[in-house]
Design an enzyme around this catalytic site. Structure first.
Site, PDB file in Angstrom:
ATOM      1  N   ASP A  57       0.841  -1.202   0.000  1.00 46.35           N
ATOM      2  CA  ASP A  57       0.000   0.000   0.000  1.00 46.35           C
ATOM      3  C   ASP A  57       0.878   1.254   0.000  1.00 46.35           C
ATOM      4  O   ASP A  57       2.075   1.174   0.242  1.00 46.35           O
ATOM      5  CB  ASP A  57      -0.977   0.022   1.175  1.00 46.35           C
ATOM      6  CG  ASP A  57      -0.343  -0.455   2.455  1.00 46.35           C
ATOM      7  OD1 ASP A  57       0.833  -0.114   2.690  1.00 46.35           O
ATOM      8  OD2 ASP A  57      -1.012  -1.162   3.232  1.00 46.35           O
ATOM      9  N   ASP A  59       1.142   4.747   1.761  1.00 48.12           N
ATOM     10  CA  ASP A  59       0.675   5.666   2.798  1.00 48.12           C
ATOM     11  C   ASP A  59       1.268   7.043   2.563  1.00 48.12           C
ATOM     12  O   ASP A  59       2.369   7.189   2.038  1.00 48.12           O
ATOM     13  CB  ASP A  59       1.062   5.151   4.183  1.00 48.12           C
ATOM     14  CG  ASP A  59       0.340   3.852   4.517  1.00 48.12           C
ATOM     15  OD1 ASP A  59      -0.768   3.646   3.985  1.00 48.12           O
ATOM     16  OD2 ASP A  59       0.895   3.039   5.280  1.00 48.12           O
ATOM     17  N   ASP A 133       9.057   3.308  14.090  1.00 48.78           N
ATOM     18  CA  ASP A 133       9.817   2.244  14.754  1.00 48.78           C
ATOM     19  C   ASP A 133      11.232   2.050  14.217  1.00 48.78           C
ATOM     20  O   ASP A 133      12.214   2.211  14.937  1.00 48.78           O
ATOM     21  CB  ASP A 133       9.018   0.929  14.770  1.00 48.78           C
ATOM     22  CG  ASP A 133       8.398   0.553  13.427  1.00 48.78           C
ATOM     23  OD1 ASP A 133       8.646   1.264  12.421  1.00 48.78           O
ATOM     24  OD2 ASP A 133       7.661  -0.453  13.374  1.00 48.78           O
TER      25      ASP A 133
HETATM   26  P1  ATP Z   1       3.845  -3.326   5.699  1.00 50.37           P
HETATM   27  O1  ATP Z   1       2.637  -2.487   5.368  1.00 50.37           O
HETATM   28  O2  ATP Z   1       4.616  -3.818   4.565  1.00 50.37           O
HETATM   29  O3  ATP Z   1       3.546  -4.362   6.721  1.00 50.37           O
HETATM   30  P2  ATP Z   1       4.691  -0.898   6.956  1.00 50.37           P
HETATM   31  O4  ATP Z   1       6.042  -0.420   7.379  1.00 50.37           O
HETATM   32  O5  ATP Z   1       3.953  -0.065   5.973  1.00 50.37           O
HETATM   33  O6  ATP Z   1       4.888  -2.359   6.446  1.00 50.37           O
HETATM   34  P3  ATP Z   1       2.472  -0.497   8.702  1.00 50.37           P
HETATM   35  O7  ATP Z   1       2.036  -1.336   9.856  1.00 50.37           O
HETATM   36  O8  ATP Z   1       1.591  -0.357   7.523  1.00 50.37           O
HETATM   37  O9  ATP Z   1       3.884  -1.083   8.278  1.00 50.37           O
HETATM   38  O10 ATP Z   1       2.814   0.931   9.296  1.00 50.37           O
HETATM   39  C1  ATP Z   1       3.114   2.059   8.488  1.00 50.37           C
HETATM   40  C2  ATP Z   1       4.212   2.886   9.143  1.00 50.37           C
HETATM   41  O11 ATP Z   1       3.791   3.329  10.438  1.00 50.37           O
HETATM   42  C3  ATP Z   1       5.504   2.117   9.396  1.00 50.37           C
HETATM   43  O12 ATP Z   1       6.340   2.143   8.262  1.00 50.37           O
HETATM   44  C4  ATP Z   1       6.095   2.864  10.553  1.00 50.37           C
HETATM   45  O13 ATP Z   1       6.755   4.023  10.114  1.00 50.37           O
HETATM   46  C5  ATP Z   1       4.873   3.286  11.350  1.00 50.37           C
HETATM   47  N1  ATP Z   1       4.535   2.293  12.406  1.00 50.37           N
HETATM   48  C6  ATP Z   1       3.692   1.253  12.306  1.00 50.37           C
HETATM   49  N2  ATP Z   1       3.615   0.561  13.442  1.00 50.37           N
HETATM   50  C7  ATP Z   1       4.440   1.175  14.313  1.00 50.37           C
HETATM   51  C8  ATP Z   1       4.799   0.932  15.678  1.00 50.37           C
HETATM   52  N3  ATP Z   1       4.296  -0.099  16.351  1.00 50.37           N
HETATM   53  N4  ATP Z   1       5.683   1.796  16.245  1.00 50.37           N
HETATM   54  C9  ATP Z   1       6.172   2.856  15.560  1.00 50.37           C
HETATM   55  N5  ATP Z   1       5.893   3.113  14.279  1.00 50.37           N
HETATM   56  C10 ATP Z   1       5.034   2.291  13.654  1.00 50.37           C
HETATM   57 MG    MG Z   2       1.925  -0.410   5.285  1.00 45.63          MG
END
Ligand code: ATP
Ligand code: MG
Length: 418
Positions: A57, A59, A133
């Site tokens: 996705d 964001d 994170d």
């Molecule tokens: P994917 O969607 O491929 O699982 P992602 O990095 O996009 O990976 P998401 O859970 O969609 O993960 O979260 C989007 C963003 O929000 C992350 O890239 C991170 O910057 C932030 N984020 C998500 N969860 C946390 C957390 N528990 N603590 C701190 N930042 C977070």
């Molecule tokens: Mg994501």
């Protein structure tokens, strides 16, 4: 927290393939810019693009408030979330999540026993970056200028193949223990290394995962199951004693029984390759495979008390679900799916008469059949079932009828053994 050191990567200094970004995401960013706001592609999408992967996705982060976003996109926009409001913008078939920069200093957050319970204060882009994170998740891509803004050294870490937390691992894991599971997932999915300090910190803090709501843990478990490289994630979860937090009873059995452990490896391999081939996956399948390890002894125990196979199966299933509940909240609908998948393992033993048709047309037949194939790999006695249920899928209805009702079919009583 340390003072942010912004590194900017201009077009010539990075290789982010702009053509891979969804057209609608570009359009949203462009419209926000046009309205006078800053807006960036952020998080997993920038990271994945730099690693040559397809983001799942896109964001977007912006300095516009949700209300301001709403005035730009009007009826295409919905504001969601009560504690921290986000804007969802609908374009084509997709929903894009647009988040306003969030502040991150601990003073703004509600913290209980070191864990973040709520944080809902808008902030600057620097603050927004540092509350994320991992360094690789804190990158902001400016589409108009083709520039990456890096406040935490994420580009360098990606280039060197490291997964690094922003700040001190102990603090960041205590603040939100789910980051330990995220670390394993990103390590397995992206091939980025976990340093020794990060691993040590996970081993030290693993028990704080027990304070996380079990529904959130289940969501994370499913993300791990479907990360595309669960085979490797499983090894890492075992190494760091994290699998034990999610599935304590199954972990004990996996340590003691090589056959059942190898059943798990087969199951993970199967899901990894389905994802690689673009085939669908359901959380029912791997959850059922993992819990099968504890189901089997429970089933045998109930049988030994004189129950029939059908009742024993239901009773053992209920027992396993109850045993699992304090650790992981498996939604009711999924529990039912798991029960059906296991029930079909019993039904596969009946290879004559009417039951054959209800088995074949059961909505969980596919998953249950795939599971039978895995079980047959560690249990040669299942070969005849595997052959029967494989062949029958390619036979015309008449041939099936004469096979299952024919005079020569064996109608001997089937055993209760699974
Ligand atoms: P994917 O969607 O491929 O699982 P992602 O990095 O996009 O990976 P998401 O859970 O969609 O993960 O979260 C989007 C963003 O929000 C992350 O890239 C991170 O910057 C932030 N984020 C998500 N969860 C946390 C957390 N528990 N603590 C701190 N930042 C977070
Ligand atoms: Mg994501």
């Amino acid at each position: 927290m340390t003072e942010p050191q912004l590194i900017q990567y201009e077009a010539k200094q990075h290789q982010l393939p702009q053509q891979e970004i969804a057209g609608h995401a570009k359009k949203i960013i462009h419209l926000l810019n046009q309205a006078g706001y800053e807006a960036y592609l952020v998080g997993g999408a920038v990271r994945d693009l730099l690693l040559g992967l397809h983001p799942k996705d896109f964001d977007i982060a912006t300095d516009a408030t949700p209300e301001e976003i709403k005035t730009v996109f009007r009826n295409k926009c919905r504001i969601i979330g009560r504690r921290f409001r986000l804007a969802h913008v609908y374009m084509g078939q997709t929903v894009y999540e647009i988040a306003t920069f969030r502040g991150g200093s601990s003073g703004d957050m509600l913290i209980k026993k070191g864990q973040i319970i709520r944080d809902n204060v808008f902030g600057t882009i620097e603050e927004d970056a540092l509350r994320r994170d991992f360094t690789c998740n804190a990158l902001y891509y400016n589409i108009a200028t083709d520039t990456i803004l890096d406040y935490a050294g994420g580009v360098g870490d990606i280039r060197q193949g490291h997964l690094k937390l922003i700040g001190l691992p102990d603090n960041r894991f205590i603040e939100d223990p789910v980051r330990m599971l995220r670390a394993v997932r990103f390590h397995a999915k992206l091939g980025l290394n976990l340093g020794d300090d990060l691993k040590q910190s996970i081993i030290k803090n693993r028990n704080s995962l027990k304070n996380v709501p079990t529904a959130r843990l289940f969501d994370e478990a499913v993300k791990l199951f479907h990360c595309g490289n669960m085979l490797h994630a499983f090894d890492t979860l075992m190494e760091l004693n994290l699998f034990d937090i999610l599935f304590p009873a199954a972990t004990k059995i996996a340590h003691a029984n090589d056959d059942l452990k190898s059943l798990l490896y087969q199951a993970f391999k199967n899901t990894d390759s389905r994802l690689k081939n673009g085939q669908s996956v359901t959380p029912v399948f791997l959850t059922a495979c993992v819990l099968w390890l504890e189901f089997l002894p429970a089933y045998r125990h109930v049988l030994s008390q004189g129950k029939n196979a059908h009742d024993a199966l239901h009773q053992a299933t209920t027992l396993v679900m109850e045993q699992q509940r304090p650790h992981l909240a498996i939604p009711k609908a999924l529990q039912n799916g798991i029960r059906q998948m296991w029930l079909l393992q019993l039904r596969f033993k009946k290879m004559y008469g009417k039951p054959v048709f209800s088995t074949l047309h059961h909505p969980r037949f596919r998953a249950a059949y795939d599971f039978l194939l895995l079980r047959a790999k560690i249990k040669p006695e299942l070969d005849s079932q595997e052959e029967f249920w494989t062949n029958i899928q390619n036979m015309p209805p008449d041939a099936i009828k004469s096979m299952v009702y024919g005079k020569r079919v064996k109608r001997k009583k089937v055993s209760t053994e699974l």
